[in-house]
Design a protein around this motif. Sequence first.
Motif, short mmCIF file in Angstrom:
data_model
loop_
_atom_site.label_atom_id
_atom_site.label_comp_id
_atom_site.label_asym_id
_atom_site.label_seq_id
_atom_site.Cartn_x
_atom_site.Cartn_y
_atom_site.Cartn_z
N GLN A 1 0.83 -1.19 0.00
CA GLN A 1 0.00 0.00 0.00
C GLN A 1 0.87 1.25 0.00
O GLN A 1 1.83 1.36 0.76
CB GLN A 1 -0.91 0.00 1.23
CG GLN A 1 -1.91 1.13 1.28
CD GLN A 1 -2.78 1.06 2.52
OE1 GLN A 1 -2.63 0.16 3.35
NE2 GLN A 1 -3.69 2.01 2.65
N SER A 2 0.54 2.19 -0.85
CA SER A 2 1.33 3.41 -0.96
C SER A 2 1.17 4.28 0.28
O SER A 2 0.18 4.18 1.01
CB SER A 2 0.91 4.20 -2.20
OG SER A 2 -0.41 4.68 -2.06
N LEU A 3 2.15 5.12 0.51
CA LEU A 3 2.11 6.01 1.66
C LEU A 3 0.95 6.99 1.56
O LEU A 3 0.32 7.34 2.56
CB LEU A 3 3.43 6.77 1.78
CG LEU A 3 3.62 7.64 3.02
CD1 LEU A 3 3.63 6.77 4.27
CD2 LEU A 3 4.92 8.44 2.93
N TRP A 4 0.64 7.42 0.33
CA TRP A 4 -0.47 8.35 0.14
C TRP A 4 -1.81 7.73 0.51
O TRP A 4 -2.62 8.33 1.21
CB TRP A 4 -0.48 8.84 -1.30
CG TRP A 4 -1.74 9.54 -1.69
CD1 TRP A 4 -2.71 9.10 -2.53
CD2 TRP A 4 -2.18 10.82 -1.21
NE1 TRP A 4 -3.73 10.02 -2.62
CE2 TRP A 4 -3.44 11.09 -1.82
CE3 TRP A 4 -1.65 11.76 -0.33
CZ2 TRP A 4 -4.14 12.26 -1.58
CZ3 TRP A 4 -2.36 12.92 -0.08
CH2 TRP A 4 -3.59 13.16 -0.71
N SER A 5 -2.06 6.50 0.05
CA SER A 5 -3.34 5.85 0.37
C SER A 5 -3.43 5.47 1.85
O SER A 5 -4.52 5.43 2.42
CB SER A 5 -3.52 4.60 -0.50
OG SER A 5 -2.52 3.64 -0.20
N ARG A 6 -2.29 5.23 2.48
CA ARG A 6 -2.29 4.88 3.89
C ARG A 6 -2.70 6.07 4.76
O ARG A 6 -3.43 5.91 5.74
CB ARG A 6 -0.91 4.38 4.31
CG ARG A 6 -0.83 3.93 5.77
CD ARG A 6 0.61 3.58 6.12
NE ARG A 6 1.10 2.46 5.34
CZ ARG A 6 0.98 1.19 5.69
NH1 ARG A 6 0.38 0.88 6.83
NH2 ARG A 6 1.45 0.23 4.94
N TRP A 7 -2.25 7.26 4.39
CA TRP A 7 -2.51 8.44 5.21
C TRP A 7 -3.60 9.33 4.64
O TRP A 7 -3.85 10.41 5.15
CB TRP A 7 -1.23 9.24 5.40
CG TRP A 7 -0.22 8.49 6.20
CD1 TRP A 7 0.89 7.86 5.76
CD2 TRP A 7 -0.25 8.28 7.62
NE1 TRP A 7 1.56 7.26 6.80
CE2 TRP A 7 0.88 7.50 7.95
CE3 TRP A 7 -1.13 8.66 8.64
CZ2 TRP A 7 1.15 7.11 9.25
CZ3 TRP A 7 -0.85 8.27 9.93
CH2 TRP A 7 0.28 7.50 10.23
N ASN A 8 -4.25 8.88 3.58
CA ASN A 8 -5.37 9.63 3.01
C ASN A 8 -6.68 9.04 3.53
O ASN A 8 -7.01 7.89 3.21
CB ASN A 8 -5.33 9.55 1.48
CG ASN A 8 -6.48 10.30 0.84
OD1 ASN A 8 -7.21 11.05 1.50
ND2 ASN A 8 -6.66 10.11 -0.45
N SER B 1 -9.05 7.63 0.79
CA SER B 1 -8.50 6.74 -0.22
C SER B 1 -9.33 5.45 -0.32
O SER B 1 -9.75 4.88 0.69
CB SER B 1 -7.04 6.40 0.11
OG SER B 1 -6.54 5.45 -0.81
N LYS C 1 -8.00 3.00 -2.39
CA LYS C 1 -7.00 2.04 -2.86
C LYS C 1 -6.34 1.36 -1.67
O LYS C 1 -5.13 1.42 -1.47
CB LYS C 1 -5.96 2.75 -3.72
CG LYS C 1 -6.54 3.35 -5.00
CD LYS C 1 -5.47 4.02 -5.83
CE LYS C 1 -6.05 4.61 -7.11
NZ LYS C 1 -5.02 5.29 -7.94
#
Length: 279
Positions: free
Chosen positions: A180-187, A190, A192
């Motif tokens: 899982q990308s860092l962006w989707s983890r902290w969004n 998200s 995704k």
Amino acid sequence: MSTIGSFEGFLPVSLKPDGDDQPSERDSLPTEEGSSGRNSAPSRTARQPSVTESVLYPNPYSKPHVTRKYFVTRPGAMETAIEDLKAHVAGTMDEVIRGFWLLTEVDHWNNEKEKVVAITDNTLLICKYDFIMLSCVQFQRIPLSSICHICLGNFAFPGTSLDKRQGEGIRIFWGKSEDQSLWSRWNPWSTKVPYATFTEHPMKNSSEKFKEICKMSAFTAKLVPAVQNAHKTSSEPGRGKGVMVSTEPILIETYTGLMSFIGNRNKLGYSLARGSVGF
């Protein structure tokens, strides 16, 4: 000259809180002084049994005025959602739905979201349904053969999290959380995220009907063999290994949890009657 407040012959009366229907010693009328020599039996007040809530509403788990706030409990609401999902599957997929459940999804930021979940022979369907407008808002389709891990257990949180929840849930993985990308983890918005986490709906004890469709154990008992069978019949490479089912704590990485604290306390993820706005 008499003094105000000096009333001889009166007994003090203790006030009982509302709802205390248990008889007390003062429920019987006191006999007058000097009447101990009489043969008459002491008179008592006849207390009529109060009509308690358990008599009016036999369900001990939920109160009707709370139940009515959830639009899913309105007559025909859940039935309409099921028919809409059946029509969608019949029009877009050549599959048969094997079961429906009403669950609460807990996202990666601990936000609760009311979901209708269905299982076909090959697919897990997750639908965000608007029970006010009676329409499907969001539809997620996950192939059963892509599910690699099913985790059952109690919820766990970091020590600094503000909004910690109790109870147990189920987490379904169709990918590795490490990917899982860092962006989707902290969004928080998200979609995704390679897994979905569910727990039981708040209305699980409102009636016998909802007791069945909100039962997480029944959903798990149907999901696990369906995924195992999908792995056996799948022709994709690496799918013959089967699915891993484990029992361990389900970690939700919310270190502050202010947004979920506000949202979950106000049930923002549910189709809920919010009360009158005008005057």
